[in-house]
Design a protein around this motif. Structure first.
Motif, mmCIF file in Angstrom:
data_model
loop_
_atom_site.group_PDB
_atom_site.id
_atom_site.type_symbol
_atom_site.label_atom_id
_atom_site.label_comp_id
_atom_site.label_asym_id
_atom_site.label_seq_id
_atom_site.Cartn_x
_atom_site.Cartn_y
_atom_site.Cartn_z
ATOM 1 N N GLY A 282 0.804 -1.329 0.306
ATOM 2 C CA GLY A 282 -0.131 0.055 0.116
ATOM 3 C C GLY A 282 0.523 1.136 0.010
ATOM 4 N N LEU A 283 2.129 1.170 0.091
ATOM 5 C CA LEU A 283 2.747 1.921 0.204
ATOM 6 C C LEU A 283 3.225 2.953 -1.046
ATOM 7 N N PHE A 284 3.782 3.441 -1.272
ATOM 8 C CA PHE A 284 3.961 4.347 -2.842
ATOM 9 C C PHE A 284 5.032 3.823 -3.811
ATOM 10 N N ASP A 285 6.252 3.726 -2.822
ATOM 11 C CA ASP A 285 7.659 3.360 -3.045
ATOM 12 C C ASP A 285 6.975 1.732 -3.618
ATOM 13 N N VAL A 286 6.963 0.917 -3.593
ATOM 14 C CA VAL A 286 6.699 -0.340 -4.278
ATOM 15 C C VAL A 286 6.413 -0.210 -5.824
ATOM 16 N N ALA A 287 5.406 0.277 -6.412
ATOM 17 C CA ALA A 287 5.652 0.315 -7.725
ATOM 18 C C ALA A 287 7.589 0.548 -8.170
ATOM 19 N N ARG B 264 13.899 -2.911 2.701
ATOM 20 C CA ARG B 264 12.136 -2.257 2.301
ATOM 21 C C ARG B 264 11.647 -3.518 2.265
ATOM 22 N N LYS B 265 12.527 -4.365 1.674
ATOM 23 C CA LYS B 265 11.482 -6.009 2.044
ATOM 24 C C LYS B 265 11.073 -6.733 2.853
ATOM 25 N N TRP C 201 16.450 1.798 8.887
ATOM 26 C CA TRP C 201 17.137 1.540 7.151
ATOM 27 C C TRP C 201 18.494 1.239 7.470
ATOM 28 N N PHE C 202 19.265 1.084 7.520
ATOM 29 C CA PHE C 202 21.094 0.278 6.863
ATOM 30 C C PHE C 202 20.903 -0.089 8.286
#
Length: 455
Positions: A82-87, A115-116, A276-277
């Motif tokens: 559902g988040l924008f960055d998947v696409a 992200r995964k 993140w990281f």
């Protein structure tokens, strides 16, 4: 979907055995994933009911991901959470063709990894806001008590002198001192910092100490950053953050100096929006750090100085002079070449926001990798070339980066060969000879390149 701005230089890839990308994919990532499993196991044992059951599923998923990394499996498209960055991630995966963990662009695959894992959290009810690394970040900060106390003492001493008659030359010296603290906080190596009063900073002793520290800075544009930040009193300065814990503490000390001195009247902090990281700053890490500083059981040394520093932080935060602002763009896989008027993945929003800043300070290794597209540029490539459209997008910026990855630009002719020889000599003397290329990811050297945004 539109494609990102292309880069003429090839990316560093995880299949190149002479790169740190290769080592990261095969050695660092499995260790990181093992640490996450351990952390989740501990947190699951402390939970019950539905949350505990969800924790067990997360442990299984991270374990399976580790297996895939270790066995060089293919990177599948990200599941839609559902988040924008998947696409964005899936479009890039499709554009670049099939990838495996051991044969992929390093920047993309490393961002994809984190992200995964965040996607796994989004499928749960009780773990959506969980930070795999929170315990580790706080423990590491607590273990830095001596350094935290030392810098609190130095901050109180030097900032106290700002309330006297400090001229422009003295302010410049203090700016260099505090920017060095923020730079080397990324290396957590206080031996590379000076430890001098304002009077000493102005003396021959101070000049000698600064030169000793500066020999490790391969590209040093601090003069240009000073011109940008001192040209107008007040204004806004942005800190695009890197690591939590001690480094974040040094960044906040730098922010306090900028506000105390009047060089800025607003500081905007840019943390990441998801774990993140490993150690990157999240919005919650600011109150966590402030609370830790307030605990005498955690930081028992230099309580007067630490309390003074903490009170300043709280005051500026309450007064709206320290602002926390997080953009989803920072956790896409996109290079910062997309920070432009029509940039993808929210890059245009970051660009619009930074138009209000008189200087953007980008901390750490990942931000530098994204600035330069994490590409295998010749080492002598000018920084203005390696940052592509950023060189002309009207954003003044400086990168504060200790070198911990393959990409480094802006060196002079012959400098790379000297560094390779130096690193071979250093590692040989320690009885563990390494390839000369290792200087670039050793953390011993640093760069501070500047761009006026007006190429």
């Amino acid at each position: 979907m539109a494609s990102p701005v292309p880069c003429p230089a090839p990316p560093y890839v995880t299949s190149d055995p002479d790169s740190f990308a290769y080592t990261s994919a095969r050695s660092r990532w499995p260790v990181i994933l093992t640490g996450i499993v351990d952390d989740l196991s501990r947190s699951t044992l402390e939970s019950d009911g539905e949350k505990a059951e969800e924790g067990k599923v997360l442990i299984e998923k991270i374990g399976a991901l580790k297996y895939d990394v270790e066995h060089d499996r293919a990177l599948p498209p990200l599941a839609d959470d559902g988040l924008f960055d998947v696409a964005l991630y899936n479009s890039e995966l499709n554009r670049q063709g099939p990838m495996t963990w051991g044969n992929a662009p390093w920047l993309y695959s490393e961002c994809y990894l984190y992200r995964k894992m965040y996607g796994y959290l989004q499928t749960t009810t009780h773990w959506k806001d969980y930070d795999f690394f929170a315990r580790q970040k706080l423990d590491a900060f607590k273990s830095s008590e001596v350094a935290v106390a030392e810098l609190a003492i130095r901050y109180k001493t030097l900032s106290g002198q700002l309330h006297g008659s400090v001229n422009k030359e003295q302010l410049n010296l203090l700016f260099r001192e505090f920017i060095d603290i923020s730079l080397w906080g990324n290396a957590t190596d206080l031996s590379l910092l000076t430890n001098l009063s304002l009077d000493q900073l102005q003396s021959l002793q101070g000049e000698k100490a600064r030169k000793e520290s500066e020999k490790n800075i391969l590209v040093n544009d601090v003069d240009l950053a000073w011109q940008a930040i001192s040209s107008v009193d007040g204004g806004r300065v942005d800190l695009i953050l890197d690591n939590a814990g001690f480094e974040f503490y040094t960044d906040l000390i730098f922010a306090l100096f900028l506000l105390d001195s009047g060089l800025a009247d607003t500081i905007v902090l840019h943390p990441k929006a998801m774990p993140w990281f490993v150690s990157d700053v999240l919005p919650v890490d600011l109150p966590v750090l402030i609370n830790a500083l307030g605990s005498a059981s955690v930081f028992n040394m230099a309580r007067e100085e630490i309390d003074f520093l903490r009170e300043q932080l709280v005051k500026y935060n309450d007064d709206g002079k320290i602002i926390v602002r997080s953009f989803g763009f920072w956790t896409t896989s996109l290079a910062f070449w997309e920070i432009r008027e029509n940039g993808l993945g929210g890059g245009h929003e970051v660009w619009q926001d930074l138009q209000e800043s008189k200087l953007a300070i980008l901390k750490g290794d990942l931000n530098y990798r994204k600035l330069t597209y994490d590409a295998a540029w010749p080492r002598t490539t000018p920084f203005s070339t390696a940052i592509g459209p950023l060189a002309t997008n009207h954003v003044k910026l400086i990168s504060l980066r200790t070198c911990k990855a393959d990409v480094v630009v802006g060196l002079t002719d012959g400098q790379e060969a000297e560094l390779e020889k130096a690193w071979v000599d250093i590692t040989t003397a320690k009885g563990k000879p390494e390839t000369g290329k290792g200087w670039a990811w050793s953390g011993k050297w640093a760069v501070m390149p500047f761009s006026s945004g007006e190429k």
